[in-house]
Design a protein around this motif. Structure first.
Motif, PDB file in Angstrom:
ATOM      1  N   GLY A 171      45.023  15.283  58.551  1.00 51.84           N
ATOM      2  CA  GLY A 171      45.863  16.310  59.145  1.00 51.84           C
ATOM      3  C   GLY A 171      45.987  17.498  58.195  1.00 51.84           C
ATOM      4  O   GLY A 171      45.444  17.496  57.100  1.00 51.84           O
ATOM      5  N   THR A 172      46.708  18.503  58.633  1.00 53.03           N
ATOM      6  CA  THR A 172      46.934  19.692  57.830  1.00 53.03           C
ATOM      7  C   THR A 172      48.240  19.521  57.065  1.00 53.03           C
ATOM      8  O   THR A 172      49.262  19.190  57.639  1.00 53.03           O
ATOM      9  CB  THR A 172      47.011  20.940  58.738  1.00 53.03           C
ATOM     10  OG1 THR A 172      45.832  20.988  59.541  1.00 53.03           O
ATOM     11  CG2 THR A 172      47.097  22.196  57.907  1.00 53.03           C
ATOM     12  N   LYS A 173      48.182  19.749  55.773  1.00 50.34           N
ATOM     13  CA  LYS A 173      49.350  19.530  54.916  1.00 50.34           C
ATOM     14  C   LYS A 173      50.156  20.824  54.751  1.00 50.34           C
ATOM     15  O   LYS A 173      49.592  21.886  54.566  1.00 50.34           O
ATOM     16  CB  LYS A 173      48.910  18.993  53.562  1.00 50.34           C
ATOM     17  CG  LYS A 173      48.282  17.618  53.665  1.00 50.34           C
ATOM     18  CD  LYS A 173      47.463  17.271  52.445  1.00 50.34           C
ATOM     19  CE  LYS A 173      46.722  15.975  52.614  1.00 50.34           C
ATOM     20  NZ  LYS A 173      45.736  15.956  53.687  1.00 50.34           N
ATOM     21  N   PHE A 174      51.489  20.664  54.842  1.00 40.34           N
ATOM     22  CA  PHE A 174      52.420  21.777  54.675  1.00 40.34           C
ATOM     23  C   PHE A 174      53.509  21.347  53.698  1.00 40.34           C
ATOM     24  O   PHE A 174      53.857  20.171  53.625  1.00 40.34           O
ATOM     25  CB  PHE A 174      53.064  22.176  56.003  1.00 40.34           C
ATOM     26  CG  PHE A 174      52.139  22.879  56.929  1.00 40.34           C
ATOM     27  CD1 PHE A 174      52.098  24.256  56.973  1.00 40.34           C
ATOM     28  CD2 PHE A 174      51.303  22.166  57.769  1.00 40.34           C
ATOM     29  CE1 PHE A 174      51.237  24.910  57.837  1.00 40.34           C
ATOM     30  CE2 PHE A 174      50.447  22.810  58.638  1.00 40.34           C
ATOM     31  CZ  PHE A 174      50.401  24.190  58.658  1.00 40.34           C
ATOM     32  N   ASN A 175      54.028  22.307  52.987  1.00 38.87           N
ATOM     33  CA  ASN A 175      55.173  22.081  52.121  1.00 38.87           C
ATOM     34  C   ASN A 175      56.355  22.842  52.676  1.00 38.87           C
ATOM     35  O   ASN A 175      56.244  24.026  53.004  1.00 38.87           O
ATOM     36  CB  ASN A 175      54.883  22.550  50.693  1.00 38.87           C
ATOM     37  CG  ASN A 175      53.835  21.690  50.031  1.00 38.87           C
ATOM     38  OD1 ASN A 175      53.963  20.471  50.010  1.00 38.87           O
ATOM     39  ND2 ASN A 175      52.791  22.312  49.523  1.00 38.87           N
ATOM     40  N   LEU A 176      57.481  22.157  52.786  1.00 47.29           N
ATOM     41  CA  LEU A 176      58.733  22.791  53.196  1.00 47.29           C
ATOM     42  C   LEU A 176      59.654  22.757  51.987  1.00 47.29           C
ATOM     43  O   LEU A 176      59.816  21.705  51.354  1.00 47.29           O
ATOM     44  CB  LEU A 176      59.400  22.035  54.341  1.00 47.29           C
ATOM     45  CG  LEU A 176      58.584  21.800  55.593  1.00 47.29           C
ATOM     46  CD1 LEU A 176      59.381  20.954  56.575  1.00 47.29           C
ATOM     47  CD2 LEU A 176      58.197  23.100  56.228  1.00 47.29           C
ATOM     48  N   SER A 177      60.221  23.887  51.640  1.00 44.77           N
ATOM     49  CA  SER A 177      61.150  23.907  50.511  1.00 44.77           C
ATOM     50  C   SER A 177      62.313  24.822  50.859  1.00 44.77           C
ATOM     51  O   SER A 177      62.174  25.780  51.630  1.00 44.77           O
ATOM     52  CB  SER A 177      60.465  24.353  49.225  1.00 44.77           C
ATOM     53  OG  SER A 177      59.939  25.649  49.359  1.00 44.77           O
ATOM     54  N   VAL A 178      63.467  24.503  50.283  1.00 43.45           N
ATOM     55  CA  VAL A 178      64.671  25.282  50.507  1.00 43.45           C
ATOM     56  C   VAL A 178      65.120  25.817  49.165  1.00 43.45           C
ATOM     57  O   VAL A 178      65.174  25.099  48.178  1.00 43.45           O
ATOM     58  CB  VAL A 178      65.790  24.400  51.135  1.00 43.45           C
ATOM     59  CG1 VAL A 178      67.048  25.224  51.350  1.00 43.45           C
ATOM     60  CG2 VAL A 178      65.313  23.794  52.448  1.00 43.45           C
ATOM     61  N   ARG A 179      65.421  27.093  49.152  1.00 40.82           N
ATOM     62  CA  ARG A 179      65.911  27.699  47.906  1.00 40.82           C
ATOM     63  C   ARG A 179      67.089  28.602  48.192  1.00 40.82           C
ATOM     64  O   ARG A 179      67.345  28.985  49.294  1.00 40.82           O
ATOM     65  CB  ARG A 179      64.816  28.447  47.174  1.00 40.82           C
ATOM     66  CG  ARG A 179      64.152  29.526  47.995  1.00 40.82           C
ATOM     67  CD  ARG A 179      63.073  30.220  47.225  1.00 40.82           C
ATOM     68  NE  ARG A 179      62.622  31.346  48.017  1.00 40.82           N
ATOM     69  CZ  ARG A 179      61.438  31.862  47.939  1.00 40.82           C
ATOM     70  NH1 ARG A 179      60.560  31.397  47.109  1.00 40.82           N
ATOM     71  NH2 ARG A 179      61.124  32.895  48.699  1.00 40.82           N
TER      72      ARG A 179
END
Length: 179
Positions: A171-179
């Motif tokens: 699959g396609t990898k994504f990063n979710l981050s909160v700042r």
């Protein structure tokens, strides 16, 4: 009709009447409070694909509401426990390519039945028109939170899964981050 059958029919009719009256009770106003003119509790959600920047577009919406039974309508026509209609509203979130500003205090506070952030929905659009969806709960929406997801795209109902080892899943990898 035997006396037992008549009594059961009478009890059943009585219960139905009570439920019907309860379902016709006055409905509470579930409309959202006014939008906060000067929200301050802001966080940024950053959604980035691994290695394929610019290929995907992202849309984000924040869901606000109140999950208190005291601040909801209960409709007993759909079962003994009733269907609980919680007040909620989806608000589209503006952002640039991959960064979206979300306010936890988007709505003005109320003395009773204040609204808060219930979750954040993320829809990733592939170049071929297919989509994948993921989201964050309010517990996962704090500064410093990071999550890697693997997304599989389908015409309308694609999904992104949190996996312990993203490299082990197709699959396609994504990063979710909160700042």
């Amino acid at each position: 009709m035997t006396p037992v059958v008549k009594r059961r029919a009478s009890v059943t009719s009585g219960i139905a009447a009570v439920l019907l009256l309860a379902s016709c009770s006055e409905k509470k106003d579930l409309s959202p409070p006014p939008v906060n003119a000067a929200p301050r509790d802001r966080l940024e959600l950053v959604v980035t694909p691994e290695g394929r920047e610019g290929d995907f577009t992202v849309t984000v919406s924040a869901q606000y509401g109140n999950l208190s039974k005291d601040c909801s309508n209960i409709d007993y026509r759909y079962g003994l426990g009733g269907y609980i209609d919680y007040p909620k509203d989806d608000v589209p979130v503006a952002g640039d390519e991959d960064t979206f500003e979300i306010y936890r205090d988007y709505y003005e506070p109320r003395e009773k039945c204040s609204w808060g952030l219930l979750g954040v929905d993320v829809v990733i659009h592939a170049p071929n028109g297919q989509v994948a969806r993921t989201g964050l709960s309010p517990q996962g929406f704090y500064s410093g939170y990071r999550k890697a997801v693997v997304c599989n795209f389908w015409p309308e109902k694609g999904s992104c899964l949190v996996v312990l080892n993203p490299d082990a899943r197709d699959g396609t990898k994504f990063n979710l981050s909160v700042r």
